[in-house]
Motif scaffolding. Structure first.
Motif, PDB file in Angstrom:
ATOM      1  N   GLU A  71       3.160  -1.686  15.116  1.00  0.00           N
ATOM      2  CA  GLU A  71       2.338  -2.545  14.192  1.00  0.00           C
ATOM      3  C   GLU A  71       3.399  -3.705  13.663  1.00  0.00           C
ATOM      4  OE1 GLU A  71       0.945  -1.196  10.507  1.00  0.00           O
ATOM      5  OE2 GLU A  71      -0.995  -2.730  10.544  1.00  0.00           O
ATOM      6  N   HIS A 128      -5.904  -6.126  12.266  1.00  0.00           N
ATOM      7  CA  HIS A 128      -6.824  -7.064  11.052  1.00  0.00           C
ATOM      8  C   HIS A 128      -6.012  -8.033  10.453  1.00  0.00           C
ATOM      9  CE1 HIS A 128      -3.842  -4.638   8.375  1.00  0.00           C
ATOM     10  NE2 HIS A 128      -3.821  -3.813   9.429  1.00  0.00           N
ATOM     11  N   ASP A 181       2.362  -6.066   6.596  1.00  0.00           N
ATOM     12  CA  ASP A 181       1.945  -4.496   7.314  1.00  0.00           C
ATOM     13  C   ASP A 181       2.756  -4.197   8.405  1.00  0.00           C
ATOM     14  OD1 ASP A 181       0.664  -2.139   7.696  1.00  0.00           O
ATOM     15  OD2 ASP A 181      -1.332  -3.115   7.774  1.00  0.00           O
ATOM     16  N   ASP A 222       4.919   3.690   8.376  1.00  0.00           N
ATOM     17  CA  ASP A 222       3.916   2.525   8.345  1.00  0.00           C
ATOM     18  C   ASP A 222       3.850   2.307   6.610  1.00  0.00           C
ATOM     19  OD1 ASP A 222       1.573   0.795   8.005  1.00  0.00           O
ATOM     20  OD2 ASP A 222       0.443   2.127   9.101  1.00  0.00           O
ATOM     21  N   PHE A 254       0.934  -1.199  -0.065  1.00  0.00           N
ATOM     22  CA  PHE A 254      -0.145  -0.122  -0.027  1.00  0.00           C
ATOM     23  C   PHE A 254       0.699   1.143   0.067  1.00  0.00           C
ATOM     24  CE2 PHE A 254       0.893  -1.485   4.208  1.00  0.00           C
ATOM     25  CZ  PHE A 254       1.029  -0.309   5.074  1.00  0.00           C
ATOM     26  N   HIS A 307      -5.815  -5.397   4.229  1.00  0.00           N
ATOM     27  CA  HIS A 307      -6.896  -5.432   5.146  1.00  0.00           C
ATOM     28  C   HIS A 307      -7.721  -6.745   4.715  1.00  0.00           C
ATOM     29  CE1 HIS A 307      -6.579  -0.989   6.274  1.00  0.00           C
ATOM     30  NE2 HIS A 307      -5.636  -1.821   6.791  1.00  0.00           N
ATOM     31  N   HIS A 319      -3.753   7.638   7.577  1.00  0.00           N
ATOM     32  CA  HIS A 319      -3.062   7.472   5.935  1.00  0.00           C
ATOM     33  C   HIS A 319      -2.424   8.495   5.326  1.00  0.00           C
ATOM     34  CE1 HIS A 319      -5.869   3.672   6.456  1.00  0.00           C
ATOM     35  NE2 HIS A 319      -4.922   3.488   6.313  1.00  0.00           N
ATOM     36  N   GLU A 371      -2.016  -3.614  15.781  1.00  0.00           N
ATOM     37  CA  GLU A 371      -1.391  -1.892  15.548  1.00  0.00           C
ATOM     38  C   GLU A 371      -2.128  -0.944  16.660  1.00  0.00           C
ATOM     39  OE1 GLU A 371      -2.378  -0.038  11.840  1.00  0.00           O
ATOM     40  OE2 GLU A 371      -4.025  -1.542  11.200  1.00  0.00           O
TER      41      GLU A 371
HETATM   42  N1  GLY Z   1      -0.825   0.186   7.520  1.00  0.00           N
HETATM   43  C1  GLY Z   1      -1.999   0.670   7.051  1.00  0.00           C
HETATM   44  C2  GLY Z   1      -3.276   0.143   7.576  1.00  0.00           C
HETATM   45  O1  GLY Z   1      -3.489  -0.743   8.233  1.00  0.00           O
HETATM   46  O2  GLY Z   1      -4.365   0.734   7.000  1.00  0.00           O
END
Ligand code: GLY
Ligand code: MN
Length: 221
Positions: free
Chosen positions: A197, A154, A92, A81, A51, A161, A65, A183
């Motif tokens: 995280e 998540h 992640d 992140d 991402f 996700h 974000h 996280e």
């Molecule tokens: N690390 C980005 C998120 O979990 O949205």
């Protein structure tokens, strides 16, 4: 490559990319300088980005974000992140550093997030109901728990996700082979965001952290 091996590899790439970036920290002036270098480190290792990389200095980390900007990196917390994608499987990973010297209060806030994250990770194994992870996070964050505006974690898979869901009313049950991100964070508007995280593989009687990197508060100059 199977899911666990791919995400294990992605986790290793995350750590290597972060080590290289921190080593070169003095060369960077803006969030964008950092994200540009970090993304190159991931691609150099033949992975894609899971991402868009988040690099957030100071109050910018309140925005979950945050898109890296050309504004100068300030004294205070600096949040990373990001995630590598290997063979279509995501990872992640977040770490928060401190630019300059933290006050006693700032060290305390960081320690609360770290302890909450470790508390959640410690309990991970197959058979756990995911709402219990949220509960551990709420207890760990204590009075700062209402500042957490996103889920404590998540699932991670083909999508960053993915299943299972991890929040207060979720009733998914962890099973061996699941990969999840944990996280917790503390967010204070116009001031700071701290998030730690890790991506974790669930096993029958325990778990394996796939994003290995120290969690003590590292100060950058
Ligand atoms: N690390 C980005 C998120 O979990 O949205
Ligand atoms: Mn995440």
């Amino acid at each position: 490559m199977d899911k666990a091996s791919a995400i294990r590899k992605a986790g290793k790439i995350n750590s290597e990319a972060l080590v290289e970036t921190i080593r070169r920290f003095r060369d960077f002036k803006t969030e964008k300088d950092i994200s540009g270098f970090l993304n190159k480190q991931i691609k150099k290792r033949k992975a894609k980005l899971a991402f868009p990389t988040i690099i957030a200095s100071g109050k910018n980390a309140f925005e979950l974000h945050h898109k890296p900007t050309r504004s100068k990196i300030k004294k205070g917390f600096l949040l990373f992140d990001f995630g590598a994608n290997v063979g279509g499987w995501c990872s992640d990973f977040s770490r928060t550093f401190f630019v300059g010297a933290p006050s006693k209060k700032e060290k305390q806030l960081y320690k609360i997030v770290r302890t909450a994250q470790e508390r959640c990770i410690r309990m991970l194994k197959s058979g756990i109901i995911t709402s219990n992870i949220d509960h551990a996070g709420v207890i760990g964050l204590g009075k700062y728990s209402p500042t957490l505006k996103h889920a404590i974690g998540h699932g991670v898979g083909r999508k960053v996700h993915d299943k299972p869901a991890i929040y207060s009313r979720a009733c998914d049950v962890l099973k061996a082979g699941d990969v999840i991100a944990i996280e917790p964070g503390i967010y204070i508007k116009n001031k700071l965001g701290i998030r730690i995280e890790d991506t974790v593989l669930i096993k029958k009687n325990g778990h394996e952290v796939l994003t290995k990197f120290p969690k003590k508060l590292i100060c950058l100059k």
